[in-house]
Design a protein around this motif. Structure first.
Motif, PDB file in Angstrom:
ATOM      1  N   ARG A  37       0.835  -1.208   0.000  1.00 19.60           N
ATOM      2  CA  ARG A  37       0.000   0.000   0.000  1.00 19.60           C
ATOM      3  C   ARG A  37       0.870   1.259   0.000  1.00 19.60           C
ATOM      4  O   ARG A  37       0.581   2.197  -0.718  1.00 19.60           O
ATOM      5  N   LEU A  38       1.938   1.271   0.794  1.00 15.19           N
ATOM      6  CA  LEU A  38       2.824   2.432   0.845  1.00 15.19           C
ATOM      7  C   LEU A  38       3.453   2.694  -0.524  1.00 15.19           C
ATOM      8  O   LEU A  38       3.546   3.842  -0.963  1.00 15.19           O
ATOM      9  N   LEU A  39       3.865   1.644  -1.214  1.00 11.43           N
ATOM     10  CA  LEU A  39       4.450   1.800  -2.545  1.00 11.43           C
ATOM     11  C   LEU A  39       3.435   2.443  -3.491  1.00 11.43           C
ATOM     12  O   LEU A  39       3.758   3.383  -4.217  1.00 11.43           O
ATOM     13  N   ARG A  40       2.209   1.948  -3.475  1.00  9.00           N
ATOM     14  CA  ARG A  40       1.182   2.504  -4.361  1.00  9.00           C
ATOM     15  C   ARG A  40       0.877   3.962  -4.015  1.00  9.00           C
ATOM     16  O   ARG A  40       0.749   4.803  -4.904  1.00  9.00           O
ATOM     17  N   VAL A  41       0.780   4.259  -2.732  1.00 12.78           N
ATOM     18  CA  VAL A  41       0.511   5.638  -2.303  1.00 12.78           C
ATOM     19  C   VAL A  41       1.665   6.561  -2.715  1.00 12.78           C
ATOM     20  O   VAL A  41       1.445   7.671  -3.211  1.00 12.78           O
ATOM     21  N   ALA A  42       2.907   6.110  -2.520  1.00  9.44           N
ATOM     22  CA  ALA A  42       4.079   6.923  -2.871  1.00  9.44           C
ATOM     23  C   ALA A  42       4.123   7.189  -4.376  1.00  9.44           C
ATOM     24  O   ALA A  42       4.368   8.331  -4.805  1.00  9.44           O
ATOM     25  N   LEU A  43       3.897   6.170  -5.191  1.00 12.48           N
ATOM     26  CA  LEU A  43       3.902   6.351  -6.645  1.00 12.48           C
ATOM     27  C   LEU A  43       2.779   7.293  -7.076  1.00 12.48           C
ATOM     28  O   LEU A  43       2.972   8.153  -7.949  1.00 12.48           O
ATOM     29  N   ASN A  44       1.638   7.145  -6.452  1.00 13.32           N
ATOM     30  CA  ASN A  44       0.501   8.022  -6.734  1.00 13.32           C
ATOM     31  C   ASN A  44       0.842   9.470  -6.387  1.00 13.32           C
ATOM     32  O   ASN A  44       0.569  10.392  -7.154  1.00 13.32           O
ATOM     33  N   GLY A  77       1.840   7.749   3.592  1.00 16.98           N
ATOM     34  CA  GLY A  77       1.714   6.654   4.543  1.00 16.98           C
ATOM     35  C   GLY A  77       0.766   5.599   4.022  1.00 16.98           C
ATOM     36  O   GLY A  77      -0.093   5.868   3.175  1.00 16.98           O
ATOM     37  N   ALA A  78       0.910   4.394   4.543  1.00 21.80           N
ATOM     38  CA  ALA A  78       0.094   3.266   4.099  1.00 21.80           C
ATOM     39  C   ALA A  78      -1.311   3.312   4.685  1.00 21.80           C
ATOM     40  O   ALA A  78      -2.258   2.839   4.080  1.00 21.80           O
ATOM     41  N   ASP A  79      -1.446   3.876   5.874  1.00 18.52           N
ATOM     42  CA  ASP A  79      -2.733   3.895   6.566  1.00 18.52           C
ATOM     43  C   ASP A  79      -3.261   5.327   6.632  1.00 18.52           C
ATOM     44  O   ASP A  79      -2.666   6.173   7.312  1.00 18.52           O
ATOM     45  N   PRO A  80      -4.368   5.604   5.953  1.00 15.68           N
ATOM     46  CA  PRO A  80      -4.889   6.978   5.943  1.00 15.68           C
ATOM     47  C   PRO A  80      -5.424   7.426   7.315  1.00 15.68           C
ATOM     48  O   PRO A  80      -5.682   8.605   7.509  1.00 15.68           O
ATOM     49  N   ASN A  81      -5.576   6.499   8.247  1.00 17.81           N
ATOM     50  CA  ASN A  81      -6.112   6.829   9.568  1.00 17.81           C
ATOM     51  C   ASN A  81      -5.029   7.105  10.614  1.00 17.81           C
ATOM     52  O   ASN A  81      -5.353   7.329  11.774  1.00 17.81           O
ATOM     53  N   THR A  82      -3.761   7.039  10.213  1.00 18.44           N
ATOM     54  CA  THR A  82      -2.672   7.322  11.147  1.00 18.44           C
ATOM     55  C   THR A  82      -1.757   8.388  10.549  1.00 18.44           C
ATOM     56  O   THR A  82      -1.838   8.699   9.359  1.00 18.44           O
TER      57      THR A  82
END
Length: 170
Positions: A37-44, A77-82
């Protein structure tokens, strides 16, 4: 009418490519996990940076970190709630010639904990802790006198030429 934004060129550094590779390798080991998830968020987020999205905030000089006052940071970050666990450190460079795009150089993707992303970026930019950009620029003055350019063939490094004077230091 909306104003057209100038084109932006994204420049990933070698260090960023290493950061992404390490994150990719971790994501492969844990598919559908936080690394994936972190990889996808970072690339995005990097795609958004290329499209002109503003940073989370500009950086400034702090004596306990390398001076990154010419850089920006974007939180990911991987978790949008933290609280975001990682930072993307990048800087924007104006075009050198009219008509060229603005360049956004992405320097590091690193952990937020203990300022790791900032230390990595500083190291990659050759900036030690505790020095301002102005102090570093002043230290990078040439030491040897450029009074005469030296021309040597590769083979001449073994034996100094008698006709060439030694470098002159000021």
């Amino acid at each position: 009418m909306s104003e057209r934004q100038p084109p932006i060129r994204l420049l990933p550094t070698t260090g960023l490519k290493q950061d992404l590779q390490a994150l990719h390798d971790a994501a492969v080991m844990h598919p559908h996990g936080s690394e994936d998830r972190l990889l996808r968020v970072a690339l995005n987020q990097m795609g958004r940076i290329k499209q002109g999205a503003p940073s989370t905030h500009p950086l400034e000089y702090m004596p306990s970190y390398p001076d990154l006052a010419d850089c920006e940071t974007t939180y990911v970050g991987a978790d949008p709630n933290t609280k975001p666990s990682h930072r993307i450190v990048w800087r924007e460079r104006a075009p050198q010639r009219p008509g060229e795009p603005v360049t956004r150089e992405i320097i590091a993707l690193g952990e937020r904990a203990n300022g790791q992303a900032y230390y990595m970026a500083g190291q990659r930019l050759g900036r030690p802790v505790g020095f301002t950009l102005a102090e570093l620029a002043a230290q990078r003055e040439p030491i040897a006198s450029p009074s005469r350019p030296r021309q040597r063939s590769i083979g001449s490094f073994d034996t100094p030429s008698m006709s060439e004077p030694d470098l002159q230091f000021e």
